[in-house]
Design a protein around this motif. Structure first.
Motif, PDB file in Angstrom:
ATOM      1  N   ALA A 150      40.055  52.241  39.237  1.00 25.14           N
ATOM      2  CA  ALA A 150      38.825  51.567  39.667  1.00 25.14           C
ATOM      3  C   ALA A 150      38.969  51.132  41.123  1.00 25.14           C
ATOM      4  CB  ALA A 150      38.547  50.361  38.780  1.00 25.14           C
ATOM      5  N   LEU A 151      37.857  50.726  41.703  1.00 29.77           N
ATOM      6  CA  LEU A 151      37.869  50.224  43.081  1.00 29.77           C
ATOM      7  C   LEU A 151      38.698  48.951  43.201  1.00 29.77           C
ATOM      8  CD1 LEU A 151      34.086  50.737  43.837  1.00 29.77           C
ATOM      9  CD2 LEU A 151      35.977  51.954  44.946  1.00 29.77           C
ATOM     10  N   GLU A 152      38.620  48.111  42.163  1.00 29.46           N
ATOM     11  CA  GLU A 152      39.362  46.855  42.101  1.00 29.46           C
ATOM     12  C   GLU A 152      39.959  46.717  40.704  1.00 29.46           C
ATOM     13  OE1 GLU A 152      39.755  44.607  44.580  1.00 29.46           O
ATOM     14  OE2 GLU A 152      38.447  45.653  45.990  1.00 29.46           O
ATOM     15  N   GLN A 153      41.096  46.054  40.631  1.00 33.61           N
ATOM     16  CA  GLN A 153      41.729  45.750  39.345  1.00 33.61           C
ATOM     17  C   GLN A 153      42.053  44.261  39.371  1.00 33.61           C
ATOM     18  OE1 GLN A 153      42.000  47.950  36.937  1.00 33.61           O
ATOM     19  NE2 GLN A 153      42.082  49.959  37.886  1.00 33.61           N
ATOM     20  N   SER A 154      41.269  43.452  38.663  1.00 37.87           N
ATOM     21  CA  SER A 154      41.412  42.002  38.805  1.00 37.87           C
ATOM     22  C   SER A 154      41.862  41.276  37.545  1.00 37.87           C
ATOM     23  CB  SER A 154      40.089  41.406  39.285  1.00 37.87           C
ATOM     24  OG  SER A 154      39.095  41.609  38.307  1.00 37.87           O
ATOM     25  N   THR A 155      42.072  42.004  36.460  1.00 37.89           N
ATOM     26  CA  THR A 155      42.469  41.351  35.217  1.00 37.89           C
ATOM     27  C   THR A 155      43.784  41.940  34.707  1.00 37.89           C
ATOM     28  OG1 THR A 155      41.167  42.904  33.891  1.00 37.89           O
ATOM     29  CG2 THR A 155      40.057  40.871  34.578  1.00 37.89           C
ATOM     30  N   ASP A 156      44.394  41.271  33.736  1.00 38.34           N
ATOM     31  CA  ASP A 156      45.666  41.725  33.172  1.00 38.34           C
ATOM     32  C   ASP A 156      45.535  43.036  32.392  1.00 38.34           C
ATOM     33  OD1 ASP A 156      46.851  39.509  34.244  1.00 38.34           O
ATOM     34  OD2 ASP A 156      46.944  38.394  32.360  1.00 38.34           O
ATOM     35  N   ARG A 157      44.328  43.322  31.935  1.00 42.11           N
ATOM     36  CA  ARG A 157      44.091  44.573  31.209  1.00 42.11           C
ATOM     37  C   ARG A 157      42.940  45.294  31.906  1.00 42.11           C
ATOM     38  NH1 ARG A 157      39.802  44.372  27.858  1.00 42.11           N
ATOM     39  NH2 ARG A 157      38.873  42.349  27.496  1.00 42.11           N
ATOM     40  N   PRO A 158      42.882  46.616  31.794  1.00 43.50           N
ATOM     41  CA  PRO A 158      41.791  47.349  32.445  1.00 43.50           C
ATOM     42  C   PRO A 158      40.431  46.898  31.906  1.00 43.50           C
ATOM     43  CG  PRO A 158      43.487  48.853  31.651  1.00 43.50           C
ATOM     44  CD  PRO A 158      43.809  47.502  31.097  1.00 43.50           C
ATOM     45  N   ASP A 159      39.489  46.634  32.815  1.00 49.36           N
ATOM     46  CA  ASP A 159      38.152  46.207  32.408  1.00 49.36           C
ATOM     47  C   ASP A 159      37.146  46.594  33.484  1.00 49.36           C
ATOM     48  OD1 ASP A 159      35.867  45.100  31.404  1.00 49.36           O
ATOM     49  OD2 ASP A 159      36.632  43.044  31.323  1.00 49.36           O
ATOM     50  N   PHE A 160      36.569  47.775  33.361  1.00 53.27           N
ATOM     51  CA  PHE A 160      35.607  48.266  34.348  1.00 53.27           C
ATOM     52  C   PHE A 160      34.320  47.455  34.335  1.00 53.27           C
ATOM     53  CE2 PHE A 160      37.499  52.736  33.504  1.00 53.27           C
ATOM     54  CZ  PHE A 160      38.593  52.450  34.289  1.00 53.27           C
ATOM     55  N   HIS A 161      34.075  46.668  33.287  1.00 50.18           N
ATOM     56  CA  HIS A 161      32.879  45.835  33.193  1.00 50.18           C
ATOM     57  C   HIS A 161      33.031  44.538  33.988  1.00 50.18           C
ATOM     58  CE1 HIS A 161      30.976  48.020  29.684  1.00 50.18           C
ATOM     59  NE2 HIS A 161      32.195  48.529  29.694  1.00 50.18           N
ATOM     60  N   ASP A 162      34.231  44.204  34.403  1.00 51.90           N
ATOM     61  CA  ASP A 162      34.489  42.976  35.153  1.00 51.90           C
ATOM     62  C   ASP A 162      33.715  42.996  36.473  1.00 51.90           C
ATOM     63  OD1 ASP A 162      36.173  40.487  35.505  1.00 51.90           O
ATOM     64  OD2 ASP A 162      36.741  41.628  37.292  1.00 51.90           O
ATOM     65  N   ALA A 163      33.130  41.861  36.841  1.00 47.54           N
ATOM     66  CA  ALA A 163      32.301  41.765  38.052  1.00 47.54           C
ATOM     67  C   ALA A 163      33.048  42.218  39.306  1.00 47.54           C
ATOM     68  CB  ALA A 163      31.795  40.336  38.219  1.00 47.54           C
ATOM     69  N   ALA A 164      34.357  42.021  39.374  1.00 46.56           N
ATOM     70  CA  ALA A 164      35.126  42.417  40.555  1.00 46.56           C
ATOM     71  C   ALA A 164      35.118  43.934  40.772  1.00 46.56           C
ATOM     72  CB  ALA A 164      36.563  41.917  40.441  1.00 46.56           C
ATOM     73  N   CYS A 165      34.906  44.700  39.709  1.00 44.76           N
ATOM     74  CA  CYS A 165      34.895  46.165  39.827  1.00 44.76           C
ATOM     75  C   CYS A 165      33.640  46.695  40.522  1.00 44.76           C
ATOM     76  CB  CYS A 165      35.033  46.806  38.453  1.00 44.76           C
ATOM     77  SG  CYS A 165      36.670  46.589  37.728  1.00 44.76           S
ATOM     78  N   PHE A 166      32.583  45.873  40.577  1.00 46.50           N
ATOM     79  CA  PHE A 166      31.344  46.274  41.255  1.00 46.50           C
ATOM     80  C   PHE A 166      31.513  45.965  42.747  1.00 46.50           C
ATOM     81  CE2 PHE A 166      30.220  45.490  36.886  1.00 46.50           C
ATOM     82  CZ  PHE A 166      29.273  46.453  36.588  1.00 46.50           C
ATOM     83  N   ALA A 167      32.340  46.742  43.418  1.00 51.03           N
ATOM     84  CA  ALA A 167      32.810  46.399  44.756  1.00 51.03           C
ATOM     85  C   ALA A 167      32.016  47.034  45.901  1.00 51.03           C
ATOM     86  CB  ALA A 167      34.294  46.784  44.881  1.00 51.03           C
ATOM     87  N   LEU A 168      31.050  47.879  45.600  1.00 51.43           N
ATOM     88  CA  LEU A 168      30.305  48.566  46.666  1.00 51.43           C
ATOM     89  C   LEU A 168      28.814  48.231  46.584  1.00 51.43           C
ATOM     90  CD1 LEU A 168      31.789  52.164  46.360  1.00 51.43           C
ATOM     91  CD2 LEU A 168      32.293  50.486  48.140  1.00 51.43           C
ATOM     92  N   PRO A 169      28.157  48.086  47.733  1.00 47.96           N
ATOM     93  CA  PRO A 169      26.699  47.943  47.701  1.00 47.96           C
ATOM     94  C   PRO A 169      26.050  49.286  47.373  1.00 47.96           C
ATOM     95  CG  PRO A 169      27.476  47.998  49.973  1.00 47.96           C
ATOM     96  CD  PRO A 169      28.703  48.009  49.088  1.00 47.96           C
ATOM     97  N   VAL A 170      24.918  49.237  46.682  1.00 53.57           N
ATOM     98  CA  VAL A 170      24.174  50.464  46.403  1.00 53.57           C
ATOM     99  C   VAL A 170      23.335  50.781  47.628  1.00 53.57           C
ATOM    100  CG1 VAL A 170      22.434  51.547  44.913  1.00 53.57           C
ATOM    101  CG2 VAL A 170      24.122  49.996  43.928  1.00 53.57           C
ATOM    102  N   GLU A 171      23.413  52.019  48.065  1.00 54.56           N
ATOM    103  CA  GLU A 171      22.684  52.442  49.264  1.00 54.56           C
ATOM    104  C   GLU A 171      21.179  52.385  49.050  1.00 54.56           C
ATOM    105  OE1 GLU A 171      23.901  56.079  51.097  1.00 54.56           O
ATOM    106  OE2 GLU A 171      25.946  55.835  50.393  1.00 54.56           O
ATOM    107  N   ALA A 172      20.457  52.090  50.102  1.00 54.05           N
ATOM    108  CA  ALA A 172      19.001  52.055  50.067  1.00 54.05           C
ATOM    109  C   ALA A 172      18.423  53.404  49.656  1.00 54.05           C
ATOM    110  CB  ALA A 172      18.445  51.632  51.417  1.00 54.05           C
ATOM    111  N   ALA A 173      19.176  54.472  49.891  1.00 53.00           N
ATOM    112  CA  ALA A 173      18.689  55.813  49.526  1.00 53.00           C
ATOM    113  C   ALA A 173      18.465  55.947  48.033  1.00 53.00           C
ATOM    114  CB  ALA A 173      19.682  56.865  50.014  1.00 53.00           C
TER     115      ALA A 173
END
Length: 176
Positions: A150-173
């Motif tokens: 993932a872009l970020e790994q912020s917990t002791d176990r893998p969790d792609f749903h964790d808010a820290a994993c949403f690390a990029l802004p969505v482009e206006a496109a």
């Protein structure tokens, strides 16, 4: 391309790097692209045809997460088998429902001696209205090894749903 990092509790066997990005090559189209280097031990689901399938994360699977400002989010799952799944969540791992995309995602995968490239074509409308993005992958390697990238790994176990994993802004496109 953005570099994904493996969860430290689940180190890879042969995979050396994973990169991912979302681009908007033309109006109305989005493309999620993944590039994996070091695929000697990687297990790839064989193509079985396009269509919905749950629990793709049980083996090699590529994921895209999109979050709105209110904390609701959408999860996309893609496999080299051509299968996909898309879910909406009202909040962190709660209120899950299936999402029916504007057009069926199209997954294509090409493997060489050392590199796998996976491209997923999507409707840009299905990415509109979101503020943040997470890119991730579950990679299964021989010997029952699963790695979680993932872009970020912020917990002791893998969790792609964790808010820290949403690390990029969505482009206006995406709104086009």
């Amino acid at each position: 391309m953005h570099t994904l990092i493996p969860h430290p509790a689940h180190p890879p066997v042969s995979v050396r790097s994973v990169e991912a990005e979302v681009i908007f090559p033309k109006p109305g189209m989005a493309m999620a692209r993944y590039r994996i280097e070091g695929i000697d031990e990687l297990i790839l689901p064989e193509f079985t045809g396009r269509g919905k399938q749950d629990e793709l994360w049980q083996t090699t699977c590529f994921e895209l997460f999109l979050r709105r400002g209110d904390g609701s989010y959408r999860e996309f799952n893609f496999a080299t088998s051509g299968r996909w799944a898309i879910y909406d969540f009202e909040s962190y791992r709660a209120g899950m429902s299936e999402f029916n995309p504007t057009t069926m995602p199209e997954v294509s995968a090409r493997a060489g001696d050392r590199i796998l490239a996976v491209n997923v074509t999507l409707s840009a409308r299905d990415l509109a209205g979101f503020e943040a993005m997470g890119l991730s992958a579950v990679l299964e390697e021989n010997g029952d090894t699963k790695t979680f990238w993932a872009l970020e790994q912020s917990t002791d176990r893998p969790d792609f749903h964790d808010a820290a994993c949403f690390a990029l802004p969505v482009e206006a496109a995406a709104a086009k």
